[in-house]
Scaffold this motif. Structure first.
Motif, short mmCIF file in Angstrom:
data_model
loop_
_atom_site.label_atom_id
_atom_site.label_comp_id
_atom_site.label_asym_id
_atom_site.label_seq_id
_atom_site.Cartn_x
_atom_site.Cartn_y
_atom_site.Cartn_z
N LEU A 32 41.94 -34.67 25.11
CA LEU A 32 42.13 -34.42 26.53
C LEU A 32 43.01 -33.30 27.01
N ILE A 33 42.66 -32.43 27.70
CA ILE A 33 43.43 -31.46 28.46
C ILE A 33 43.24 -31.66 29.86
N TYR A 34 44.33 -31.41 30.82
CA TYR A 34 44.16 -31.74 32.29
C TYR A 34 45.23 -30.92 32.85
N SER A 35 44.58 -30.23 33.90
CA SER A 35 45.56 -29.37 34.86
C SER A 35 45.58 -30.27 36.17
N GLU A 36 46.75 -30.19 36.72
CA GLU A 36 47.03 -31.14 38.05
C GLU A 36 46.55 -30.17 39.14
N VAL A 37 46.34 -29.20 39.29
CA VAL A 37 45.57 -28.23 40.05
C VAL A 37 44.27 -27.53 39.78
N PRO A 38 43.20 -27.32 40.59
CA PRO A 38 42.04 -26.56 39.74
C PRO A 38 42.66 -25.11 39.05
N ALA A 39 41.82 -24.69 38.00
CA ALA A 39 42.65 -23.58 37.31
C ALA A 39 41.37 -22.58 37.13
N GLU A 40 41.62 -21.43 37.01
CA GLU A 40 40.53 -20.15 36.89
C GLU A 40 40.34 -20.51 35.37
N VAL A 41 38.84 -20.44 35.07
CA VAL A 41 38.58 -20.60 33.43
C VAL A 41 37.83 -19.27 33.14
N ALA A 42 37.83 -18.83 31.82
CA ALA A 42 37.19 -17.88 30.96
C ALA A 42 37.04 -18.51 29.86
N GLY A 43 35.79 -17.85 29.21
CA GLY A 43 35.39 -18.42 27.83
C GLY A 43 34.80 -17.46 27.15
N VAL A 44 34.88 -17.51 25.80
CA VAL A 44 33.84 -16.85 24.80
C VAL A 44 33.25 -17.91 23.93
N PHE A 45 32.00 -17.56 23.66
CA PHE A 45 31.16 -18.45 22.75
C PHE A 45 30.53 -17.70 21.74
N THR A 46 30.19 -18.62 20.76
CA THR A 46 29.25 -18.24 19.57
C THR A 46 28.21 -17.50 20.01
N LYS A 47 28.03 -16.43 18.99
CA LYS A 47 26.81 -15.38 19.14
C LYS A 47 25.50 -16.01 18.56
N SER A 48 25.70 -17.02 17.81
CA SER A 48 24.51 -17.74 17.12
C SER A 48 23.65 -18.14 18.20
#
Length: 406
Positions: A32-48
């Motif tokens: 589990l990972i938790y931020s005390e305040v809302p966080a901007e999020v970015a992601g990269v994912f499989t190309k499958s």
């Protein structure tokens, strides 16, 4: 920029933990990972084209442009190729975390890693979240628990943390990752989670991650297989209180360079832990007219099974390198091509301007006996270059993967 001890709990406002829920037989299997305040999020994912249920869940959240507060990851089961039930199980994981912390389920990123095509024991994970969510903390040990809980065939946990001064404020960036097999340029069976307290727009956070990925995670190879579950997530909660980065100014450049250091460090750790690997290989192709050509050449070489097995056998069979370059179908002038290997054991020149060089097999063996080897190719056609990282291919790789499921 300073490298510091720690991981995902270094950044202000982030907490983490890892625990045993029973997905695996013995080892901790949920993080589990938790931020005390809302966080901007970015992601990269499989190309499958075959994407696991959690990947589809996360892609939808990231594309939606909202902020997130938590991440939940299980190891031991990929929740991939599990149909409609798989999507329900991914959502159930998010909902369990949301209920535990009093947040919305779309503020929760979900990941899974492990065996493909097996129903997820989601009840065990939900129960584990209910019983352990309050154990999150902000120490190095808490980060390590999370890093260990996401491991599958990994032999060591992977983490890194740095600090960089932006707008007079100390900004922290920390990361954990897992990956050992099914690693291929365009990512592999790898998961990565990066936390930072920088104050930055979501748009620029996504841009920084995407550009960094090209020359980090997408330039590593263990075995040529791309996974159904590849995911790298960056969360930025702004608690460093620097002036918000909303343009590609000096602050953005400083953050992007620090983020890339974290990504590249984690990517290299994954390669060094390649299943059955004994050699860490860095392949640099320089002297191309186009950057993308250098990337393609380097990735083709590092992904070649024949190149990998030659390094396992400590055989300076450079012909396999030019063969791997040739089947990219990118034109280059062999008459301008030079190749050499170097390591702590010395240097051996193999080709100069298209002409093979006689070399001592004994001296070459000394170079190739080293654990870390640089493979250098120059083409003499321009000023661009790129590096890909990989490992050899050994008997142990086959042993590890022959009975992975059982």
């Amino acid at each position: 920029m300073n490298v510091v001890a720690g991981g995902i709990t270094n950044a202000k406002g982030f907490k983490a933990t890892g625990f045993f829920a029973g997905v695996r037989k013995k080892r901790n299997d949920v993080a589990l990972i938790y931020s005390e305040v809302p966080a901007e999020v970015a992601g990269v994912f499989t190309k499958s084209t075959v994407k696991a249920a959690p990947v589809l869940w996360d892609m939808d959240i990231v594309a939606g442009g909202g902020k997130v507060k938590a991440v939940v990851v299980n190891s031991g089961n990929a929740n991939a190729c599990t149909g409609e039930q798989g999507m329900k199980d991914a959502e159930a994981m998010a909902e369990a975390v949301a209920n535990a912390y009093g947040i919305e389920k779309r503020e929760v990123i979900v990941s899974s890693t492990g065996v493909i095509g097996v129903p997820l024991p989601v009840e065990k994970i939900v129960k584990g979240i209910e019983e352990n969510h309050m154990n999150i903390g902000d120490t190095k040990d808490d980060s390590l628990l999370a890093a260990e809980a996401i491991m599958t065939t990994d032999t060591f946990s992977k983490w890194v943390a740095v600090e960089v001064v932006i707008d007079g404020k100390t900004v922290s960036i920390g990361g954990i990752a897992k990956g050992s097999g099914m690693i291929h340029p365009n990512m592999g069976t790898m998961l990565g989670y990066i936390t930072t307290d920088v104050n930055i727009s979501g748009e620029l956070l996504k841009k920084a991650l995407k550009e960094s990925t090209i020359d980090s995670y997408n330039m590593i190879s263990v075995d040529g297989d791309t996974s159904t579950n590849d995911t790298v997530i960056v969360m930025a909660n702004g608690m460093a209180e620097n002036e918000k980065i909303e343009s590609e100014n000096e602050d953005y450049v400083a953050f992007k360079e620090a983020l890339h250091f974290v990504n590249l460090n984690l990517a290299k750790q994954i390669v060094k832990d390649g299943e059955g690997a004994g050699k860490f290989l860095a392949v640099t192709v320089s002297g191309t007219a186009k950057k993308d050509d250098a990337r393609v050449f380097a990735k083709s070489i590092i992904n070649s099974s024949l190149v990998k097995t030659a390094f396992f056998g400590e055989d300076a069979n450079w012909g396999r390198i030019v063969a791997a370059m040739g089947y990219t179908e990118i034109e280059f002038d062999m008459n301008k091509t030079s190749i050499y290997f170097k390591s702590d054991g010395g240097r051996v020149d193999l080709m100069k301007n298209g002409v093979p060089i006689e070399f001592s097999e004994e001296e070459a063996k000394e170079v190739l006996k080293a654990h870390e080897i640089d493979v250098m190719i120059t083409l003499g056609e321009g000023s661009e270059e790129a590096t890909a990282w990989g490992c050899d291919l050994s008997y142990d790789y086959v042993k590890i993967n022959a009975d992975y499921r059982t």
